[in-house]
Design a protein around this motif. Structure first.
Motif, PDB file in Angstrom:
ATOM      1  N   LEU A 103      28.292  -1.940  -5.200  1.00 23.50           N
ATOM      2  CA  LEU A 103      27.223  -1.586  -5.944  1.00 23.50           C
ATOM      3  C   LEU A 103      27.643  -3.232  -6.679  1.00 23.50           C
ATOM      4  O   LEU A 103      26.495  -3.158  -7.629  1.00 23.50           O
ATOM      5  N   ASP A 104      28.751  -4.041  -6.011  1.00 22.18           N
ATOM      6  CA  ASP A 104      28.435  -5.632  -7.198  1.00 22.18           C
ATOM      7  C   ASP A 104      26.721  -6.036  -6.361  1.00 22.18           C
ATOM      8  O   ASP A 104      25.971  -6.614  -7.775  1.00 22.18           O
ATOM      9  N   ARG A 105      26.867  -5.664  -5.868  1.00 25.84           N
ATOM     10  CA  ARG A 105      25.620  -7.155  -4.831  1.00 25.84           C
ATOM     11  C   ARG A 105      24.469  -5.558  -5.506  1.00 25.84           C
ATOM     12  O   ARG A 105      22.948  -6.582  -5.901  1.00 25.84           O
ATOM     13  N   GLU A 106      24.167  -4.298  -5.956  1.00 23.76           N
ATOM     14  CA  GLU A 106      23.368  -3.661  -5.930  1.00 23.76           C
ATOM     15  C   GLU A 106      22.435  -4.432  -8.090  1.00 23.76           C
ATOM     16  O   GLU A 106      22.005  -3.879  -8.319  1.00 23.76           O
ATOM     17  N   LEU A 107      24.240  -3.852  -8.519  1.00 26.17           N
ATOM     18  CA  LEU A 107      24.302  -4.640  -9.394  1.00 26.17           C
ATOM     19  C   LEU A 107      22.785  -5.633 -10.070  1.00 26.17           C
ATOM     20  O   LEU A 107      22.315  -5.173 -11.096  1.00 26.17           O
ATOM     21  N   ALA A 108      23.694  -6.972  -9.394  1.00 22.04           N
ATOM     22  CA  ALA A 108      22.756  -7.612  -9.360  1.00 22.04           C
ATOM     23  C   ALA A 108      21.875  -8.246  -8.727  1.00 22.04           C
ATOM     24  O   ALA A 108      20.761  -8.420  -9.799  1.00 22.04           O
ATOM     25  N   TYR A 109      21.032  -7.486  -7.856  1.00 25.46           N
ATOM     26  CA  TYR A 109      20.155  -7.262  -7.698  1.00 25.46           C
ATOM     27  C   TYR A 109      18.961  -6.532  -8.255  1.00 25.46           C
ATOM     28  O   TYR A 109      17.806  -7.271  -9.047  1.00 25.46           O
ATOM     29  N   ARG A 110      19.676  -5.480  -9.414  1.00 25.77           N
ATOM     30  CA  ARG A 110      18.753  -4.563 -10.048  1.00 25.77           C
ATOM     31  C   ARG A 110      18.682  -6.115 -11.763  1.00 25.77           C
ATOM     32  O   ARG A 110      17.343  -5.977 -11.718  1.00 25.77           O
ATOM     33  N   HIS A 111      19.571  -6.395 -11.911  1.00 25.93           N
ATOM     34  CA  HIS A 111      19.341  -7.337 -12.583  1.00 25.93           C
ATOM     35  C   HIS A 111      18.120  -8.498 -13.020  1.00 25.93           C
ATOM     36  O   HIS A 111      17.800  -8.704 -13.918  1.00 25.93           O
ATOM     37  N   ASP A 112      18.534  -9.320 -11.766  1.00 19.20           N
ATOM     38  CA  ASP A 112      17.700 -10.018 -11.317  1.00 19.20           C
ATOM     39  C   ASP A 112      16.703  -9.503 -11.142  1.00 19.20           C
ATOM     40  O   ASP A 112      14.871 -10.589 -11.569  1.00 19.20           O
ATOM     41  N   LYS A 113      16.019  -8.821 -10.466  1.00 18.51           N
ATOM     42  CA  LYS A 113      14.592  -7.560 -10.499  1.00 18.51           C
ATOM     43  C   LYS A 113      13.812  -8.417 -11.985  1.00 18.51           C
ATOM     44  O   LYS A 113      12.825  -8.415 -11.961  1.00 18.51           O
ATOM     45  N   LYS A 114      15.417  -6.948 -12.668  1.00 18.50           N
ATOM     46  CA  LYS A 114      14.529  -7.490 -14.192  1.00 18.50           C
ATOM     47  C   LYS A 114      14.811  -8.384 -15.470  1.00 18.50           C
ATOM     48  O   LYS A 114      13.441  -9.063 -15.761  1.00 18.50           O
ATOM     49  N   LEU A 115      15.414  -9.395 -14.659  1.00 19.09           N
ATOM     50  CA  LEU A 115      15.502 -10.565 -14.740  1.00 19.09           C
ATOM     51  C   LEU A 115      13.586 -11.501 -14.859  1.00 19.09           C
ATOM     52  O   LEU A 115      12.374 -11.904 -15.763  1.00 19.09           O
ATOM     53  N   ALA A 116      12.768 -11.452 -13.002  1.00 22.17           N
ATOM     54  CA  ALA A 116      12.243 -11.866 -13.189  1.00 22.17           C
ATOM     55  C   ALA A 116      11.704 -11.096 -13.897  1.00 22.17           C
ATOM     56  O   ALA A 116       9.711 -12.228 -13.956  1.00 22.17           O
ATOM     57  N   ALA A 117      10.817  -9.910 -13.707  1.00 17.39           N
ATOM     58  CA  ALA A 117       9.426  -9.326 -14.668  1.00 17.39           C
ATOM     59  C   ALA A 117       9.949  -9.874 -15.826  1.00 17.39           C
ATOM     60  O   ALA A 117       8.818 -10.039 -16.185  1.00 17.39           O
ATOM     61  N   ARG A 118      10.508  -9.875 -16.762  1.00 12.22           N
ATOM     62  CA  ARG A 118      10.762 -10.648 -18.396  1.00 12.22           C
ATOM     63  C   ARG A 118      10.071 -11.529 -18.524  1.00 12.22           C
ATOM     64  O   ARG A 118       9.612 -12.291 -19.236  1.00 12.22           O
ATOM     65  N   LEU A 119      10.798 -12.709 -16.965  1.00 12.92           N
ATOM     66  CA  LEU A 119       9.731 -13.527 -17.547  1.00 12.92           C
ATOM     67  C   LEU A 119       8.353 -13.931 -16.953  1.00 12.92           C
ATOM     68  O   LEU A 119       7.613 -14.201 -17.396  1.00 12.92           O
ATOM     69  N   ARG A 120       8.020 -12.557 -16.340  1.00 11.48           N
ATOM     70  CA  ARG A 120       6.727 -12.813 -16.056  1.00 11.48           C
ATOM     71  C   ARG A 120       5.605 -12.150 -17.096  1.00 11.48           C
ATOM     72  O   ARG A 120       5.067 -12.783 -17.554  1.00 11.48           O
ATOM     73  N   LEU A 121       6.206 -11.317 -17.636  1.00  9.91           N
ATOM     74  CA  LEU A 121       5.586 -11.434 -19.175  1.00  9.91           C
ATOM     75  C   LEU A 121       6.358 -12.253 -19.894  1.00  9.91           C
ATOM     76  O   LEU A 121       5.190 -12.799 -20.671  1.00  9.91           O
TER      77      LEU A 121
END
Length: 248
Positions: free
Chosen positions: A44-62
Motif C-alpha cells: 500500500l505504501d508503494r502504491e500511494l508513493a507511485y500515485r503521488h509521483d505520477k500526479k506530481l509529474a503530471a502537474r509539473l508537465r502542466l
C-alpha cells in the motif's frame, strides 16, 4: 520476468506501484521475514508513493516551469536583499490558501524567475495546479486565440489554475487589448486563486506600463493590494557567478 498470478492481477487492476513492490519484494530475501500485515502495508505504501509521483509529474508537465528550481536550493547568502523570513513563510503555503498574490521585483539577473519557479514547484508538490507564463508571450497567444476560437477556453483555464506565474511583466507598454485581457484574467482569479508577478519595474511604475488610468487602478486593485512583496536588489547573479568562475 515475474509471472506470479498476484503480480499479473495487480497489473490488471492498474495497481502498478503495488505490482512493482510485490515483484521486488518477492524476489528478495526480505519476503520470508514479513508477516501478512507487513506485506500489505508495504504494498500500500508503494502504491500511494507511485500515485503521488505520477500526479506530481503530471502537474509539473502542466506547469511548464521555465527553470528547474527548488525552494531547498535557495541561496540566502547571495547579496540581493532576499527577505528570508518572508520567503520561508511563502514556502509554507498559507498565502495560497488565503488566495493572496506575490510580487517579485528587482533588476535583471537577481533570480526573480528562479524564485517564482521554485515556489511554483513547491506548490505542485503540495498538490496544487500551477502554470508559468511569460507575459509578452501570453498576450500574443491570447490575440491568436481570439482569432481561432480558443480564447474563452484559454481564459477559463487561466482562471482555474491554483497558482498562475506571470513572468517578465512590464517589459513593454500594454495596448488596449492586452489591458482588457489582463483585467479579465485578474478579475476571474481575484479572491479565488493566487498569482505571482515578476517584474524589473517597481510597482510604482506599473501605472505607466498599463497606460490607461482607469484600467491601471482596476488591475492594481486586484493584483497588488493583497500581495506579498519581495523587492530584490543588487547586481546580476549571473554576472557575479561568471566573475567568480573566472577567478578560480
Amino acid at each position: 520476468m515475474l509471472t506470479h498470478p498476484t503480480f499479473d492481477q495487480l497489473n490488471q487492476l492498474g495497481l502498478f506501484g503495488m505490482a512493482k513492490a510485490f515483484g521486488e519484494t518477492e524476489a528478495s530475501a526480505e519476503a520470508a521475514t514479513l508477516t501478512h500485515p507487513e506485506w500489505l502495508a508495504l504494498l500500500l505504501d508503494r502504491e500511494l508513493a507511485y500515485r503521488h509521483d505520477k500526479k506530481l509529474a503530471a502537474r509539473l508537465r502542466l506547469a511548464k516551469l521555465r527553470q528547474n528550481a527548488l525552494v531547498e536550493d535557495v541561496d540566502y547568502r547571495a547579496a540581493r536583499g532576499l527577505d528570508r523570513p518572508l520567503f520561508q513563510k511563502l514556502v509554507a503555503g498559507a498565502w495560497l490558501d488565503a488566495h493572496d498574490n506575490l510580487v517579485i521585483s528587482g533588476p535583471t539577473g537577481v533570480g526573480k524567475s528562479w524564485l517564482a519557479c521554485a515556489l511554483g514547484h513547491k506548490a505542485c508538490r503540495d498538490n496544487r495546479s500551477v502554470l508559468y507564463q511569460r507575459v509578452p508571450k501570453l498576450f500574443g497567444e491570447l490575440a491568436l486565440a481570439r482569432g481561432d476560437g480558443r480564447y474563452v477556453r484559454i481564459s477559463r483555464a487561466l482562471g482555474r489554475i491554483d497558482l498562475l506565474i506571470l513572468d517578465d511583466w512590464g517589459l513593454e507598454p500594454l495596448d488596449g487589448q492586452a489591458r482588457h485581457d489582463l483585467l479579465e484574467i485578474l478579475e476571474e482569479r481575484y479572491g479565488r486563486r493566487s498569482t505571482i508577478v515578476t517584474s524589473q519595474l517597481p510597482v510604482e511604475q506599473w501605472h505607466a506600463v498599463i497606460g490607461d488610468p482607469t484600467y491601471a487602478d482596476a488591475i492594481l486593485d486586484r493584483l497588488v493590494h493583497n500581495a506579498h512583496r519581495l523587492n530584490l536588489t543588487g547586481d546580476s547573479l549571473r554576472k557575479t557567478r561568471i566573475k567568480t568562475a573566472e577567478k578560480t
